[in-house]
Design an enzyme around this catalytic site. Structure first.
Site, PDB file in Angstrom:
ATOM      1  N   GLU A 231      35.282  39.033  41.591  1.00 34.87           N
ATOM      2  CA  GLU A 231      34.636  40.301  41.959  1.00 34.87           C
ATOM      3  C   GLU A 231      35.277  41.491  41.254  1.00 34.87           C
ATOM      4  O   GLU A 231      34.626  42.512  41.041  1.00 34.87           O
ATOM      5  CB  GLU A 231      34.668  40.496  43.478  1.00 34.87           C
TER       6      GLU A 231
ATOM      7  N   PHE B 154      34.888  35.182  60.935  1.00 36.25           N
ATOM      8  CA  PHE B 154      35.137  34.540  59.643  1.00 36.25           C
ATOM      9  C   PHE B 154      34.761  35.492  58.498  1.00 36.25           C
ATOM     10  O   PHE B 154      33.668  36.037  58.466  1.00 36.25           O
ATOM     11  CB  PHE B 154      34.329  33.243  59.531  1.00 36.25           C
ATOM     12  N   GLN B 155      35.678  35.685  57.584  1.00 36.92           N
ATOM     13  CA  GLN B 155      35.506  36.552  56.422  1.00 36.92           C
ATOM     14  C   GLN B 155      35.183  37.993  56.789  1.00 36.92           C
ATOM     15  O   GLN B 155      34.440  38.670  56.087  1.00 36.92           O
ATOM     16  CB  GLN B 155      34.465  35.980  55.454  1.00 36.92           C
TER      17      GLN B 155
ATOM     18  N   LYS C 263      25.355  41.259  57.986  1.00 28.86           N
ATOM     19  CA  LYS C 263      24.364  40.226  57.686  1.00 28.86           C
ATOM     20  C   LYS C 263      23.103  40.395  58.531  1.00 28.86           C
ATOM     21  O   LYS C 263      21.980  40.232  58.031  1.00 28.86           O
ATOM     22  CB  LYS C 263      24.979  38.842  57.927  1.00 28.86           C
TER      23      LYS C 263
ATOM     24  N   MET D 214      53.988  47.671  26.459  1.00 24.67           N
ATOM     25  CA  MET D 214      54.322  49.022  26.893  1.00 24.67           C
ATOM     26  C   MET D 214      55.547  49.020  27.801  1.00 24.67           C
ATOM     27  O   MET D 214      56.374  49.934  27.754  1.00 24.67           O
ATOM     28  CB  MET D 214      53.109  49.657  27.593  1.00 24.67           C
TER      29      MET D 214
HETATM   30  C1  LIG Z   1      47.316  45.737  36.948  1.00 17.17           C
HETATM   31  C2  LIG Z   1      48.499  46.330  36.273  1.00 17.17           C
HETATM   32  N1  LIG Z   1      49.721  45.800  36.455  1.00 17.17           N
HETATM   33  C3  LIG Z   1      50.779  46.329  35.824  1.00 17.17           C
HETATM   34  C4  LIG Z   1      50.655  47.410  34.999  1.00 17.17           C
HETATM   35  C5  LIG Z   1      51.871  48.011  34.281  1.00 17.17           C
HETATM   36  N2  LIG Z   1      51.719  47.889  32.831  1.00 17.17           N
HETATM   37  C6  LIG Z   1      51.271  48.907  32.055  1.00 17.17           C
HETATM   38  S1  LIG Z   1      51.159  48.495  30.453  1.00 17.17           S
HETATM   39  C7  LIG Z   1      51.724  46.947  30.739  1.00 17.17           C
HETATM   40  C8  LIG Z   1      51.883  45.953  29.645  1.00 17.17           C
HETATM   41  C9  LIG Z   1      50.592  45.530  29.076  1.00 17.17           C
HETATM   42  O1  LIG Z   1      50.830  44.433  28.237  1.00 17.17           O
HETATM   43  P1  LIG Z   1      49.710  43.945  27.269  1.00 17.17           P
HETATM   44  O2  LIG Z   1      48.452  43.728  28.007  1.00 17.17           O
HETATM   45  O3  LIG Z   1      50.213  42.779  26.502  1.00 17.17           O
HETATM   46  O4  LIG Z   1      49.493  45.178  26.313  1.00 17.17           O
HETATM   47  P2  LIG Z   1      50.527  45.794  25.257  1.00 17.17           P
HETATM   48  O5  LIG Z   1      51.245  46.901  25.935  1.00 17.17           O
HETATM   49  O6  LIG Z   1      51.443  44.704  24.832  1.00 17.17           O
HETATM   50  O7  LIG Z   1      49.658  46.284  24.153  1.00 17.17           O
HETATM   51  C10 LIG Z   1      52.008  46.765  32.100  1.00 17.17           C
HETATM   52  C11 LIG Z   1      52.555  45.531  32.696  1.00 17.17           C
HETATM   53  C12 LIG Z   1      49.357  47.939  34.864  1.00 17.17           C
HETATM   54  N3  LIG Z   1      49.115  49.023  34.113  1.00 17.17           N
HETATM   55  N4  LIG Z   1      48.301  47.384  35.481  1.00 17.17           N
END
Ligand SMILES: Cc1ncc(C[n+]2csc(CCOP(=O)(O)OP(=O)(O)O)c2C)c(N)n1
Ligand SMILES: [Mg+2]
Lengths: 592, 204
Positions: free
Chosen positions: A71, A133-134, A183, A494
């Site tokens: 979802e 439920f749910q 529902k 990042m």
């Molecule tokens: C759902 C979620 N969890 C954690 C983060 C924290 N976060 C921001 S950038 C990043 C790394 C992203 O890695 P990747 O998808 O490999 O992209 P890259 O930075 O390597 O280009 C994380 C863990 C986030 N923004 N969103």
């Protein structure tokens, strides 16, 4: 079904049945209302509590249902659909876990003012509150992350509430609306009048600024010598990019964009300053800090845009135009605040607008821009390694900057923002406010369905792609011709960057042991290619552009020890940026 | 001109309590929506009272918030964005009646009763229940008056205190919705008409 119900209600009237339509079930009314709202596609996942509506969708025809694999995918697809087209995106889920799985997508849409209507099944009204439920308290859960939410408890109210939900989602500052459908309400019958007037959202606060306010803004602009325009998503939502361009050209004032503002002003325009903020162009950040007037249009002074507030744009007066009064003065004190629709306000502001921009200011900005270029990795000799920035720049050139790009969140997102030159509104779709990893692929599918004639690229990281990669199956099942570029740096890049710069290179919980992305693609039936050399970028992009009958995927294996520059560190002023070291070969973590 | 709440301002603009009145649709969950907003925006909510209004379809809220006039304006600007909030008005320094009702249960000795009676008449409070060993006193008034009264009663064995918290109403004929600061629809207007803080108001 709209046609059918109109026809039947006509004949029902002729047959002497009471005025006000014919009897339908709640589920049938949902379909009729969706059609009346012009909905052509919905994204969802079925389950017991929403099954009556699914059955009605099946019998009504006319609305295409896209079965997602989670979802969260449905809410992001609806969001991508909405952002790329400006129309309301619709997501459907069952009660309990189905509804809670929508949550991340709803919060993402809320932060970036994207119009969604989410329909959630709910347990019957007779057992509400009994831990049936749910059962989940969907209204309670989504209250802080929606523009509005509502449970329908009487089938007689259903049509009105649904149309109101659409009106609320798209009116004013757009946002997501959740409609919770028990529902028994879906199964109950009532008279449905297909010709009943649609509800309008009452306007509670004035959106028509006074002449004096416009005049005050115009006067500040006339007095300014070192002005900059800061434009955000409000320009795109309002459709005011033409007025923005005229404002810049009539006055000679340079324009910087927020991440979500990209596309509001052509970035190849001589007056373009580039993106502002944490990873913004140095020229933009330096200009903001030195400006004597900030003209903020449809942006909200997010902390990723301002850096430390106490040192933000200290020498400037500020004009802030926004549709949402609560944004004005929220983070940054302003001298002139104007509440109104950007297009209408700018149209009025343009009448008799004049400015005397200092020549020294224009020269200074040119110098800053030129200096940035000398540090830029794409302007340095190729050293044989594949840099993410180069991949993005190549992609931009190969697609003439005309593609719709949908990013995930991370370094690749910032590289996209820095190196892909957008010229048209709604051509960059990205989660700016919530920064939601996993957004990219599903949002790209929604965007492509909304704008089938556009070339849509999902630009995703190896981390975020794995959060929602099951939607590859959706892309295949629906034959959605989206192009997927994985920027595989083997890291949560990042976060790795922050560890490199601020945590003494302790790369903890960021290295990724990745699957073979091309084999994954193959398993899903998605054609793919892997690229690890610069010379292979163009052929791969060309191949991808030739695939038009379904999704395709390119995995770009890029340098892992890469850093997005410039960077405004936490707690620093906007002009205290960490710049890219002068030569690429001296970049952190890289030795020849 | 739209005010800039965060601009350099005098103390009363950013500190001290302010009263707001809001009219909301009389529907389940509205109070939840209002408090969810106040909590998530970290507004400094001091008191909130909700009850019926002259219109059975609308409930009336009185809120007091910290953060001075700028805080009150911010609360109003956010509250009015809720679909079910029809009208919000920060009172600022408009002449208004502000009242709080308190029921105070004390346990005075028989010998202390005359002193309690004297206090009550001085404050125009009423003794509404006398039971063996306990007495309930009712008082209405401004918050500060109630606080002084409670302090004076405390030596007589303060057992319980229940307060309605502030309800407020502007003085004068122009009434709710007439001020420069009101946002949203007023009771007397249809949905197609609006007032706003930016429109010049002939009645004020
Ligand atoms: C759902 C979620 N969890 C954690 C983060 C924290 N976060 C921001 S950038 C990043 C790394 C992203 O890695 P990747 O998808 O490999 O992209 P890259 O930075 O390597 O280009 C994380 C863990 C986030 N923004 N969103
Ligand atoms: Mg990565």
């Amino acid at each position: 079904m709209a046609n059918e119900s109109t026809r039947v209600s006509d004949s029902a009237r002729a047959a002497g049945q009471p005025e006000g339509g014919r009897e339908l079930t709640g589920a049938e009314i949902v379909c009729a209302c969706l059609q009346r709202e012009g909905v052509d596609v919905v994204f969802g996942y079925p389950g017991g509590a929403i099954l009556p509506t699914y059955d009605a969708l099946c019998r009504s025809g006319g609305i295409h249902h896209v079965l997602t694999r989670h979802e969260q995918g449905a809410s992001h697809m609806a969001d991508g659909y909405a952002r790329s087209s400006g129309r309301v995106g619709v997501a459907i889920a069952t009660s309990g876990p189905g509804a809670t799985n929508l949550v991340t997508g709803i919060a993402t849409a809320m932060m970036d003012s994207s119009p969604l209507v989410c329909l959630t099944g709910q347990v019957s009204t007779t057992v509400l509150g009994s831990d049936a439920f749910q059962e989940a308290d969907v209204l309670g859960i989504t209250m802080p992350i929606t523009k509005h939410n509502v449970m329908v408890t009487r089938v007689e109210d259903l049509a009105e509430i649904l149309h109101e939900a659409f009106a609320i989602a798209r009116s004013g500052r757009p946002g997501p609306v959740v409609v919770d459908l028990p529902k028994d309400v879906q199964l109950a019958r009532t008279l449905y009048d297909p010709d009943r007037p649609l509800p309008v959202v009452p306007v509670k606060t004035s959106m028509t600024p006074l002449d004096a306010e416009i005049e005050a803004a115009r006067n500040l602009i006339a007095e300014a010598r070192r002005p900059v325009i800061l434009a955000g998503n409000g320009i795109n939502i309002s459709g005011a990019s033409e007025q923005l361009r005229r404002l810049a050209e009539d006055t000679g004032i340079p324009v910087s964009l927020t991440l979500l503002g990209k596309g509001a002003f052509p970035e190849d325009h001589p007056l373009s300053l580039g993106m502002m903020g944490m990873h913004g162009d140095a020229a933009a950040n330096l200009a903001i800090q030195a400006a004597d007037l900030i003209i903020a249009l449809g942006m909200r002074f997010d902390d990723r845009v301002t850096g430390t507030l106490s040192t933000y744009a200290p020498k400037s007066k500020k004009i802030h135009v926004d549709l949402d009064r609560s944004e004005i003065g929220k983070n940054v004190a302003v001298d002139v605040g104007v509440v109104g629709d950007l297009k209408a306000v700018l149209t009025r502001l343009l009448v008799g607008i004049a400015a005397t921009v200092d020549e020294g200011w224009t020269a200074q900005i040119r110098e800053w821009k030129d200096h940035s270029k000398t540090l830029d990795v794409v302007h340095q000799p190729c050293d044989g390694r594949l840099w993410a920035a180069r991949v993005i720049r190549d992609l931009c050139e190969l697609t003439d900057g005309e593609a719709v790009t949908v990013t995930d969140v991370g370094q690749h997102q910032m590289f996209e923002a820095q190196y892909y030159t957008h010229r048209r509104p709604r051509t960059l779709i990205t989660s700016g406010g919530l920064g939601t990893m996993g957004f990219g692929l599903p949002a790209a599918l929604g965007a492509k369905l909304a704008q089938p004639h556009e070339e849509v690229w999902a630009i995703v990281g190896d981390g975020g792609f794995q959060m929602t990669l099951a939607e590859l199956a959706t892309a295949v099942q629906e034959q959605i011709a989206v192009k997927i570029a994985i920027i595989n740096n083997g890291y949560l890049g990042m976060v790795r960057q922050w560890q490199e710069l601020f945590y003494e290179e302790r790369y903890y919980a960021t290295p990724l042991a990745n699957p073979d992305f091309c084999k994954i693609a193959e398993a899903y039936g998605v054609p793919s290619v892997r690229v690890s050399q610069r010379r292979d970028v163009a052929p791969a992009v060309a191949w991808c552009r030739s695939v038009n009958d379904g999704p395709c995927l390119v995995e770009f294996v890029v340098e892992s020890h890469d850093v997005v520059y410039p960077m405004v560190p936490a707690g620093a002023a906007l002009d205290e940026m960490i710049r890219r070291p002068a030569r690429a070969s001296t970049m952190a973590g890289v030795s020849r | 001109m739209t005010p800039a709440p965060n601009a350099e301002m005098s103390g009363s603009q950013t500190s001290g309590s302010q009263t707001l009145i809001a009219l909301v649709e009389n529907r389940p969950g509205v109070l939840n929506r209002v408090t969810t907003l106040l909590r998530r925006r970290h507004f400094d909510l001091l008191t909130l009272s909700m009850g019926r209004s002259e219109d059975p379809d609308r409930s009336r809220l009185t809120l007091t918030v910290g953060g001075g006039s700028a805080g009150a304006r911010r609360v109003a600007d956010h509250l009015i964005k809720l679909v079910e909030v029809l009208h919000v008005e920060p009172l600022f320094d408009q002449p208004a009646v502000r009242r709080d009702l308190a029921l105070i249960k004390i346990r005075p000795d028989a010998a202390e009763l005359p002193a309690v009676n004297a206090l009550c008449s001085a404050f125009r409070a009423r003794i509404v229940d006398v039971s063996p060993g306990s007495t309930i006193v009712e008082i209405t008034g401004e918050q500060s008056k109630i606080e002084r009264f409670v302090a004076l009663l405390t030596p007589y064995g303060l057992a319980e205190l229940a307060r309605s918290e502030c309800v407020a109403m502007c003085r004068g004929a122009s009434g709710f919705g007439a001020s420069d600061h009101s946002v949203g629809q007023t009771t007397s207007q249809t949905t197609s008409q609006t007032t706003s803080s930016t429109s010049p108001n002939p009645t004020s």
